[in-house]
Structure formats: structure tokens, C-alpha cells
Design a protein around this motif. Sequence first.
Motif, PDB file in Angstrom:
ATOM      1  N   ASN A  46      28.932  35.540  25.082  1.00  0.00           N
ATOM      2  CA  ASN A  46      29.806  36.570  24.519  1.00  0.00           C
ATOM      3  C   ASN A  46      30.814  37.132  25.522  1.00  0.00           C
ATOM      4  OD1 ASN A  46      28.039  38.028  26.047  1.00  0.00           O
ATOM      5  ND2 ASN A  46      27.214  39.242  24.358  1.00  0.00           N
ATOM      6  N   GLY A  47      30.850  36.608  26.736  1.00  0.00           N
ATOM      7  CA  GLY A  47      31.857  36.997  27.718  1.00  0.00           C
ATOM      8  C   GLY A  47      31.636  38.339  28.389  1.00  0.00           C
ATOM      9  N   THR A  48      30.450  38.902  28.288  1.00  0.00           N
ATOM     10  CA  THR A  48      30.197  40.186  28.926  1.00  0.00           C
ATOM     11  C   THR A  48      29.740  39.994  30.365  1.00  0.00           C
ATOM     12  OG1 THR A  48      27.916  40.223  28.140  1.00  0.00           O
ATOM     13  CG2 THR A  48      29.552  41.316  26.776  1.00  0.00           C
ATOM     14  N   LYS A  49      30.035  40.987  31.198  1.00  0.00           N
ATOM     15  CA  LYS A  49      29.596  40.961  32.590  1.00  0.00           C
ATOM     16  C   LYS A  49      28.254  41.667  32.698  1.00  0.00           C
ATOM     17  CE  LYS A  49      33.674  40.711  35.461  1.00  0.00           C
ATOM     18  NZ  LYS A  49      34.440  41.401  36.505  1.00  0.00           N
ATOM     19  N   VAL A  50      27.344  41.060  33.442  1.00  0.00           N
ATOM     20  CA  VAL A  50      26.029  41.642  33.680  1.00  0.00           C
ATOM     21  C   VAL A  50      25.875  41.851  35.179  1.00  0.00           C
ATOM     22  CG1 VAL A  50      23.548  41.286  33.472  1.00  0.00           C
ATOM     23  CG2 VAL A  50      25.061  40.485  31.651  1.00  0.00           C
ATOM     24  N   THR A  51      25.626  43.106  35.567  1.00  0.00           N
ATOM     25  CA  THR A  51      25.443  43.438  36.971  1.00  0.00           C
ATOM     26  C   THR A  51      24.065  44.071  37.136  1.00  0.00           C
ATOM     27  OG1 THR A  51      27.797  43.903  37.157  1.00  0.00           O
ATOM     28  CG2 THR A  51      26.395  44.695  38.933  1.00  0.00           C
ATOM     29  N   PRO A  52      23.207  43.496  37.954  1.00  0.00           N
ATOM     30  CA  PRO A  52      21.895  44.119  38.194  1.00  0.00           C
ATOM     31  C   PRO A  52      22.064  45.476  38.861  1.00  0.00           C
ATOM     32  CG  PRO A  52      22.055  41.969  39.282  1.00  0.00           C
ATOM     33  CD  PRO A  52      23.388  42.272  38.715  1.00  0.00           C
ATOM     34  N   ASP A  53      21.123  46.394  38.600  1.00  0.00           N
ATOM     35  CA  ASP A  53      21.210  47.718  39.206  1.00  0.00           C
ATOM     36  C   ASP A  53      21.047  47.637  40.717  1.00  0.00           C
ATOM     37  OD1 ASP A  53      21.547  48.883  36.722  1.00  0.00           O
ATOM     38  OD2 ASP A  53      19.417  49.266  36.451  1.00  0.00           O
ATOM     39  N   ILE A  54      20.040  46.882  41.165  1.00  0.00           N
ATOM     40  CA  ILE A  54      19.773  46.749  42.601  1.00  0.00           C
ATOM     41  C   ILE A  54      19.425  45.296  42.906  1.00  0.00           C
ATOM     42  CG2 ILE A  54      18.300  47.492  44.525  1.00  0.00           C
ATOM     43  CD1 ILE A  54      17.660  50.019  42.881  1.00  0.00           C
ATOM     44  N   VAL A  55      19.970  44.770  43.989  1.00  0.00           N
ATOM     45  CA  VAL A  55      19.614  43.436  44.483  1.00  0.00           C
ATOM     46  C   VAL A  55      19.203  43.607  45.943  1.00  0.00           C
ATOM     47  CG1 VAL A  55      20.426  41.100  44.959  1.00  0.00           C
ATOM     48  CG2 VAL A  55      21.260  42.302  42.945  1.00  0.00           C
ATOM     49  N   ALA A  56      18.057  43.032  46.296  1.00  0.00           N
ATOM     50  CA  ALA A  56      17.555  43.166  47.668  1.00  0.00           C
ATOM     51  C   ALA A  56      16.859  41.882  48.096  1.00  0.00           C
ATOM     52  CB  ALA A  56      16.594  44.350  47.758  1.00  0.00           C
ATOM     53  N   ASN A  57      16.729  41.702  49.399  1.00  0.00           N
ATOM     54  CA  ASN A  57      16.044  40.528  49.949  1.00  0.00           C
ATOM     55  C   ASN A  57      14.802  40.974  50.703  1.00  0.00           C
ATOM     56  OD1 ASN A  57      18.239  39.179  49.003  1.00  0.00           O
ATOM     57  ND2 ASN A  57      18.995  38.529  50.981  1.00  0.00           N
ATOM     58  N   LYS A  58      13.780  40.118  50.639  1.00  0.00           N
ATOM     59  CA  LYS A  58      12.565  40.355  51.414  1.00  0.00           C
ATOM     60  C   LYS A  58      11.898  39.013  51.649  1.00  0.00           C
ATOM     61  CE  LYS A  58       8.286  42.992  51.511  1.00  0.00           C
ATOM     62  NZ  LYS A  58       7.453  43.966  50.794  1.00  0.00           N
ATOM     63  N   ASP A  59      11.601  38.723  52.909  1.00  0.00           N
ATOM     64  CA  ASP A  59      10.940  37.468  53.291  1.00  0.00           C
ATOM     65  C   ASP A  59      11.679  36.241  52.762  1.00  0.00           C
ATOM     66  OD1 ASP A  59       8.985  38.981  54.557  1.00  0.00           O
ATOM     67  OD2 ASP A  59       7.719  39.044  52.757  1.00  0.00           O
ATOM     68  N   GLY A  60      13.002  36.268  52.788  1.00  0.00           N
ATOM     69  CA  GLY A  60      13.796  35.126  52.378  1.00  0.00           C
ATOM     70  C   GLY A  60      13.931  34.938  50.880  1.00  0.00           C
ATOM     71  N   LYS A  61      13.462  35.874  50.092  1.00  0.00           N
ATOM     72  CA  LYS A  61      13.537  35.774  48.634  1.00  0.00           C
ATOM     73  C   LYS A  61      14.408  36.903  48.101  1.00  0.00           C
ATOM     74  CE  LYS A  61      10.569  35.044  44.664  1.00  0.00           C
ATOM     75  NZ  LYS A  61       9.209  34.865  44.187  1.00  0.00           N
ATOM     76  N   ARG A  62      15.208  36.603  47.083  1.00  0.00           N
ATOM     77  CA  ARG A  62      16.081  37.609  46.490  1.00  0.00           C
ATOM     78  C   ARG A  62      15.385  38.228  45.281  1.00  0.00           C
ATOM     79  NH1 ARG A  62      22.017  36.105  44.523  1.00  0.00           N
ATOM     80  NH2 ARG A  62      20.798  34.423  43.661  1.00  0.00           N
ATOM     81  N   TYR A  63      15.507  39.546  45.157  1.00  0.00           N
ATOM     82  CA  TYR A  63      14.897  40.290  44.062  1.00  0.00           C
ATOM     83  C   TYR A  63      15.980  41.028  43.281  1.00  0.00           C
ATOM     84  CZ  TYR A  63      10.342  39.677  46.307  1.00  0.00           C
ATOM     85  OH  TYR A  63       9.194  39.147  46.844  1.00  0.00           O
ATOM     86  N   PHE A  64      15.914  40.920  41.950  1.00  0.00           N
ATOM     87  CA  PHE A  64      16.766  41.706  41.064  1.00  0.00           C
ATOM     88  C   PHE A  64      15.918  42.865  40.542  1.00  0.00           C
ATOM     89  CE2 PHE A  64      18.494  37.370  40.495  1.00  0.00           C
ATOM     90  CZ  PHE A  64      19.796  37.601  40.908  1.00  0.00           C
ATOM     91  N   PHE A  65      16.415  44.091  40.678  1.00  0.00           N
ATOM     92  CA  PHE A  65      15.703  45.263  40.182  1.00  0.00           C
ATOM     93  C   PHE A  65      16.540  45.936  39.111  1.00  0.00           C
ATOM     94  CE2 PHE A  65      14.091  44.778  44.506  1.00  0.00           C
ATOM     95  CZ  PHE A  65      12.725  44.876  44.306  1.00  0.00           C
ATOM     96  N   GLU A  66      15.887  46.309  38.023  1.00  0.00           N
ATOM     97  CA  GLU A  66      16.521  47.044  36.941  1.00  0.00           C
ATOM     98  C   GLU A  66      15.824  48.381  36.787  1.00  0.00           C
ATOM     99  OE1 GLU A  66      19.022  46.943  34.436  1.00  0.00           O
ATOM    100  OE2 GLU A  66      19.792  45.568  35.940  1.00  0.00           O
ATOM    101  N   ILE A  67      16.594  49.429  36.591  1.00  0.00           N
ATOM    102  CA  ILE A  67      16.057  50.761  36.373  1.00  0.00           C
ATOM    103  C   ILE A  67      15.836  50.938  34.876  1.00  0.00           C
ATOM    104  CG2 ILE A  67      16.460  53.230  36.669  1.00  0.00           C
ATOM    105  CD1 ILE A  67      16.323  51.733  39.324  1.00  0.00           C
ATOM    106  N   SER A  68      14.638  51.370  34.495  1.00  0.00           N
ATOM    107  CA  SER A  68      14.324  51.575  33.086  1.00  0.00           C
ATOM    108  C   SER A  68      14.132  53.056  32.800  1.00  0.00           C
ATOM    109  CB  SER A  68      13.056  50.809  32.714  1.00  0.00           C
ATOM    110  OG  SER A  68      12.690  51.112  31.380  1.00  0.00           O
TER     111      SER A  68
END
Length: 124
Positions: A46-68
Motif C-alpha cells: 500500500n506504499g506506506t512507510k513503516v518506522t520502528p520506534d527503537i532499533v538497537a544492537n546487542k552482541d552483533g544482533k539487531r533488535y526492533f522495539f515497538e512501544i505498546s
Amino acid sequence: MVKSEKKEHSAFIEKSVHHLEARGFEKIRVDLDGYEKPKSFLRKKNGTKVTPDIVANKDGKRYFFEISLKTDKPQLLKTKWVFLDALSRMRSDAFRIITTKGHYKFTDTLLEDINLSNKTPIRI
């Protein structure tokens, strides 16, 4: 969190960032003024932009965090969570939900509705 509600809940977002820093996360990017912005993704359907609330790295892995937090637009939130969960599984990243007291039931209901009940929200 829905983009239109980010400014009114900026204090909780900053509290979440401090919680993640205390847990050893690095290169934290937040969709909030005063922080480095995370990468936005374009949904081709549908052409919408999605931006995660928070993106962080730990031990070489990327995490997407969403606030609920409770919202008047739960369908928009569900769509965003399904998209970010699928994206994180494709890229071998991780997707987590952050919530707080008074919003647990709302979060659990949404996760059950979209068959993500295996996700345990981070409670701050």
C-alpha cells in the motif's frame, strides 16, 4: 506506537531507551527528535512507510522495539507489528514489544489477534 502519538508519549519512549541502555544495548536509534532516526521501510502493498520506534544492537544482533500503549487505532498498530515481525524473521533479527503498567491487557489482546502470542512483552 502510531506516529501521531509519539510526541505525547515521548517521556515513556525515553524511559524505554534508558532501560535498554542499562541492559547493554548499543547504537540505539529512536524515532524521536533529538536522536538518530532508524531506517524506514516501505510497504509495497500500500506504499506506506513503516518506522520502528527503537532499533538497537546487542552482541552483533539487531533488535526492533515497538512501544505498546493504548490507542484509538489498533488496526494500524497490528499491521505495523506484523510487518516488523516478518521483516525481523527474514533478516534473522529480533522483534520485541515494550509496554507498561495499565497497558498489559491491551498489548496481550493485540498480540493474540495477530497470532504473536508467543511474544512476551518487556514490562517497564
